[in-house]
Design an enzyme around this catalytic site. Structure first.
Site, PDB file in Angstrom:
ATOM      1  CG  ASN A   1      13.791 -10.736  -4.959  1.00  0.00           C
ATOM      2  OD1 ASN A   1      13.672 -10.347  -6.117  1.00  0.00           O
ATOM      3  ND2 ASN A   1      12.912 -11.538  -4.402  1.00  0.00           N
TER       4      ASN A   1
ATOM      5  N   GLY B   1       7.741  -7.431  -8.375  1.00  0.00           N
ATOM      6  CA  GLY B   1       8.123  -6.469  -7.351  1.00  0.00           C
ATOM      7  C   GLY B   1       7.048  -6.398  -6.290  1.00  0.00           C
ATOM      8  CB  SER B   2       6.324  -3.838  -3.757  1.00  0.00           C
ATOM      9  OG  SER B   2       6.225  -2.714  -4.605  1.00  0.00           O
ATOM     10  CB  THR B   3       1.405  -6.042  -3.402  1.00  0.00           C
ATOM     11  OG1 THR B   3       1.815  -7.416  -3.320  1.00  0.00           O
ATOM     12  CG2 THR B   3      -0.087  -5.980  -3.658  1.00  0.00           C
ATOM     13  CD  GLU B   4       3.169   1.373  -1.951  1.00  0.00           C
ATOM     14  OE1 GLU B   4       4.095   0.761  -1.386  1.00  0.00           O
ATOM     15  OE2 GLU B   4       2.963   2.587  -1.819  1.00  0.00           O
ATOM     16  CB  VAL B   5       5.511  -0.756  -7.428  1.00  0.00           C
ATOM     17  CG1 VAL B   5       5.910  -0.325  -8.832  1.00  0.00           C
ATOM     18  CG2 VAL B   5       6.181   0.148  -6.400  1.00  0.00           C
ATOM     19  N   GLY B   6       3.158  -2.859  -8.155  1.00  0.00           N
ATOM     20  CA  GLY B   6       2.525  -3.706  -9.161  1.00  0.00           C
ATOM     21  C   GLY B   6       1.091  -3.285  -9.446  1.00  0.00           C
TER      22      GLY B   6
ATOM     23  CD  GLU C   1       4.890 -14.376 -10.991  1.00  0.00           C
ATOM     24  OE1 GLU C   1       4.464 -14.575  -9.838  1.00  0.00           O
ATOM     25  OE2 GLU C   1       4.698 -15.162 -11.939  1.00  0.00           O
TER      26      GLU C   1
ATOM     27  CD  GLU D   1       7.185 -14.330 -14.491  1.00  0.00           C
ATOM     28  OE1 GLU D   1       7.537 -14.283 -13.304  1.00  0.00           O
ATOM     29  OE2 GLU D   1       7.705 -13.655 -15.393  1.00  0.00           O
TER      30      GLU D   1
HETATM   31  P1  TAP Z   1       9.522  -2.540  -6.118  1.00  0.00           P
HETATM   32  O1  TAP Z   1       9.879  -1.340  -5.379  1.00  0.00           O
HETATM   33  O2  TAP Z   1       8.100  -2.761  -6.460  1.00  0.00           O
HETATM   34  O3  TAP Z   1      10.456  -2.547  -7.430  1.00  0.00           O
HETATM   35  C1  TAP Z   1      10.414  -3.554  -8.387  1.00  0.00           C
HETATM   36  C2  TAP Z   1      10.863  -3.005  -9.727  1.00  0.00           C
HETATM   37  O4  TAP Z   1       9.914  -2.030 -10.149  1.00  0.00           O
HETATM   38  C3  TAP Z   1      12.207  -2.281  -9.689  1.00  0.00           C
HETATM   39  O5  TAP Z   1      12.877  -2.492 -10.930  1.00  0.00           O
HETATM   40  C4  TAP Z   1      11.803  -0.826  -9.561  1.00  0.00           C
HETATM   41  O6  TAP Z   1      12.780   0.089 -10.066  1.00  0.00           O
HETATM   42  C5  TAP Z   1      10.560  -0.802 -10.420  1.00  0.00           C
HETATM   43  N1  TAP Z   1       9.636   0.299 -10.108  1.00  0.00           N
HETATM   44  C6  TAP Z   1       9.560   1.023  -8.972  1.00  0.00           C
HETATM   45  N2  TAP Z   1       8.594   1.959  -9.078  1.00  0.00           N
HETATM   46  C7  TAP Z   1       8.048   1.815 -10.312  1.00  0.00           C
HETATM   47  C8  TAP Z   1       7.005   2.487 -11.015  1.00  0.00           C
HETATM   48  N3  TAP Z   1       6.314   3.480 -10.465  1.00  0.00           N
HETATM   49  N4  TAP Z   1       6.709   2.064 -12.272  1.00  0.00           N
HETATM   50  C9  TAP Z   1       7.372   1.045 -12.845  1.00  0.00           C
HETATM   51  N5  TAP Z   1       8.387   0.394 -12.231  1.00  0.00           N
HETATM   52  C10 TAP Z   1       8.697   0.754 -10.973  1.00  0.00           C
HETATM   53  O7  TAP Z   1       9.931  -3.870  -5.338  1.00  0.00           O
HETATM   54  P2  TAP Z   1      11.350  -4.238  -4.752  1.00  0.00           P
HETATM   55  O8  TAP Z   1      11.554  -3.506  -3.489  1.00  0.00           O
HETATM   56  O9  TAP Z   1      12.355  -4.074  -5.822  1.00  0.00           O
HETATM   57  O10 TAP Z   1      11.158  -5.821  -4.495  1.00  0.00           O
HETATM   58  C11 TAP Z   1      10.602  -6.300  -3.335  1.00  0.00           C
HETATM   59  C12 TAP Z   1       9.184  -6.806  -3.578  1.00  0.00           C
HETATM   60  O11 TAP Z   1       9.105  -7.617  -4.735  1.00  0.00           O
HETATM   61  C13 TAP Z   1       8.692  -7.690  -2.469  1.00  0.00           C
HETATM   62  O12 TAP Z   1       7.392  -7.314  -2.104  1.00  0.00           O
HETATM   63  C14 TAP Z   1       8.670  -9.082  -3.059  1.00  0.00           C
HETATM   64  O13 TAP Z   1       7.773  -9.985  -2.512  1.00  0.00           O
HETATM   65  C15 TAP Z   1       8.383  -8.801  -4.465  1.00  0.00           C
HETATM   66  N6  TAP Z   1       8.908  -9.890  -5.294  1.00  0.00           N
HETATM   67  C16 TAP Z   1       8.048 -10.771  -5.824  1.00  0.00           C
HETATM   68  C17 TAP Z   1       8.520 -11.814  -6.594  1.00  0.00           C
HETATM   69  C18 TAP Z   1       7.568 -12.777  -7.180  1.00  0.00           C
HETATM   70  S1  TAP Z   1       8.184 -13.799  -8.258  1.00  0.00           S
HETATM   71  N7  TAP Z   1       6.315 -12.819  -6.881  1.00  0.00           N
HETATM   72  C19 TAP Z   1       9.864 -11.957  -6.846  1.00  0.00           C
HETATM   73  C20 TAP Z   1      10.718 -11.023  -6.291  1.00  0.00           C
HETATM   74  C21 TAP Z   1      10.215  -9.980  -5.531  1.00  0.00           C
HETATM   75  P3  TAP Z   1      13.876   0.825  -9.146  1.00  0.00           P
HETATM   76  O14 TAP Z   1      13.888   0.110  -7.836  1.00  0.00           O
HETATM   77  O15 TAP Z   1      15.128   0.673  -9.924  1.00  0.00           O
HETATM   78  O16 TAP Z   1      13.429   2.241  -9.052  1.00  0.00           O
END
Ligand code: TAP
Length: 457
Positions: free
Chosen positions: A131, A207-212, A229, A437
């Site tokens: 994002n 990233g997402s709460t689930e993956v985090g 985050e 951060e």
């Molecule tokens: P995720 O699917 O969680 O992906 C985030 C990052 O993690 C991507 O680089 C992804 O790689 C990687 N990833 C995926 N699976 C992984 C695993 N099993 N092990 C390690 N890394 C893995 O989230 P998204 O769809 O990209 O982002 C949306 C979410 O992020 C939303 O829930 C949003 O609220 C949250 N977000 C939070 C913040 C803060 S600052 N709190 C900022 C931005 C976004 P690939 O996608 O390349 O596979």
């Protein structure tokens, strides 16, 4: 070699093929980072500071190029993308001030001298979402490098282009090769390797709460610290005594910025019941007037969603929802943008039990709910698993203080929607994250305290 295709979300057309890094190549990058980190941590603090300032200057010289890349890869409106690229330079400049300020303590003891040192972890792995690809990366790599660490950075596969370019600019600025490496590939391969590799000593995940949650569990197995985050469902709380015109005029930007794909999006508007109807009357023209379209235009306020599958997810939230009104977006008849992943800003009137009142949409959809009084407002604001951001609109100072203390979120603003300043701390409570951060202490978060006692007797 396996590759993936990067798509322009405004047109759905391909931009470039990018290599997926194999696990053994990730390991080689980490080994090189481990080697170079020792030298980086050993140079004079002023030399590390100078190197980061040079990096900042090179980024400043490439703001327009980075911004244009983000417009194409992420669909961010050009003015936002320019802000993001400049922000990276500012973050680097700010943390360039850290190496000479990472002072330890001298603690009184008997029979000797006791001092503490801030030792870098070694190699830090940073995993970022799609994002805000550049800004979120810089919140990790700038303070981590300043504290004497090497960094391996994994951008999201959907949006790797600005991160790759930042890696090249670091080299142009004279940072040693291997100190800051951008490793492309999927989260399940590259990201997981950062988690499992014994020489990556700290992980920063956004990233997402689930993956985090999964990343944190993996880091726990390796006893490695992790900063998270994660998601949000932030409340924009509007009291009857607020400047309603100002609150309504600013509400669309607070949720529809970056097409709502913002962890800080004020995606719930909670309005005191006595002014609920009036607020909606004021909100409607502001939403209809929100300019959605070609991200290359300086007048555009909102671009497309990031992908077709994400648009399907966002659409799913409207099933059975009570849509009050919507803004506009390019339609499928538009030759230039018809295939892009467009979605019009949408306002939903929600009840407390509705899915849309609790779950993160991560798209341009806002849920509006009435509340009865101050106690009810705080209860409703906290009625979600998340706790990242929030806004409070009131002219009553005492109420502003009470509500700001009562809402369980990491980043709040009163009579404003501001969340991110690189010199103030940022991060979430509850399911929105762990750790902070930015702000004055971020470089220290990339160090471990070492205590040394020197006997004098
Ligand atoms: P995720 O699917 O969680 O992906 C985030 C990052 O993690 C991507 O680089 C992804 O790689 C990687 N990833 C995926 N699976 C992984 C695993 N099993 N092990 C390690 N890394 C893995 O989230 P998204 O769809 O990209 O982002 C949306 C979410 O992020 C939303 O829930 C949003 O609220 C949250 N977000 C939070 C913040 C803060 S600052 N709190 C900022 C931005 C976004 P690939 O996608 O390349 O596979």
């Amino acid at each position: 070699m396996s590759t993936f295709t990067v798509i322009n979300p405004a047109t759905a057309r391909p931009i470039r093929e990018i290599a997926r890094t194999a696990v053994e190549d990730v390991d080689a990058v980490i080994a090189r980072a481990k080697h170079i980190q020792r030298a980086w941590a050993g140079i004079a603090p002023v030399a590390r500071a100078d190197a980061l300032r040079r990096f900042a200057r090179v980024v400043e010289e490439h703001v327009e190029e980075l911004a244009q890349l983000e417009v194409r890869n992420s669909g961010h409106p050009i003015e936002s993308a320019r802000w993001e690229a400049s922000h990276v330079a500012q973050v680097l400049n700010f943390y360039a001030g850290a190496p000479e300020r990472l002072s330890g303590q001298q603690i009184p003891v008997s029979g000797g001298l006791d001092v503490t040192f801030h030792e870098p972890y070694g190699v830090v792995g940073i995993i970022v979402p799609w994002n805000f690809p550049m800004t979120i990366a810089s919140w990790g790599f700038a303070p981590a490098l300043a504290a004497g660490n090497a960094v391996v950075l994994k951008p999201a596969e959907l949006t790797p282009l600005t991160a790759i370019r930042l890696g090249e600019l670091a080299l142009e600025a004279g940072l040693p090769e291997g100190l800051f490496s951008v490793v492309t590939g999927s989260g399940s391969v590259v990201g997981q390797r950062f988690v499992s590799h014994p020489d990556v000593r700290k992980v920063v995940f956004t990233g997402s709460t689930e993956v985090g949650t999964d990343v944190a569990a993996g880091c726990a197995r390796e006893l490695k610290p992790v900063t998270l985050e994660l998601g949000g469902k932030s409340a924009n709380i509007v009291f009857a005594d607020a400047d309603l015109e100002k609150a309504a005029a600013s509400a669309p930007g607070a949720v529809f910025d970056n097409a709502g794909q913002d962890c800080c999006a004020r995606s719930r508007i909670l309005v005191e019941r006595s002014v609920y109807d009036r607020f909606l009357e004021l909100l409607e023209p502001a939403v209809r007037g929100f300019t959605v379209g070609d991200p290359a235009l300086e007048t555009t306020q909102m671009g497309p969603l990031i992908s077709a599958s994400h648009r399907t997810t966002v659409e799913g939230f409207l099933e059975g929802a009570n849509v009050a009104f919507r803004g506009s977006a390019p339609s499928s008849d538009d030759a230039a943008f018809g295939d892009g992943f467009w979605f019009a800003p949408t306002v939903v009137l929600a009840d407390r039990g509705d899915r849309i009142a609790h779950e993160e949409v991560f798209g341009p959809v806002v849920a509006v709910l009435p509340f009865d009084d101050e106690t009810d407002a705080v209860r409703l604001a906290n009625d979600t698993i998340y706790g990242l951001a929030g806004s409070i609109w009131t002219e009553n100072l005492g109420r502003a203080v009470r509500v700001a203390r009562g809402v369980k979120s990491g980043v709040l603003s009163v009579n404003s929607h501001s969340s991110v300043r690189y010199w103030t701390p940022f991060g979430g409570m509850k399911a929105s994250g762990l750790g902070r951060e930015l702000g004055p202490d971020a470089a220290e978060h990339f160090t471990e305290t070492k205590n040394v006692f020197f006997a004098t007797d």
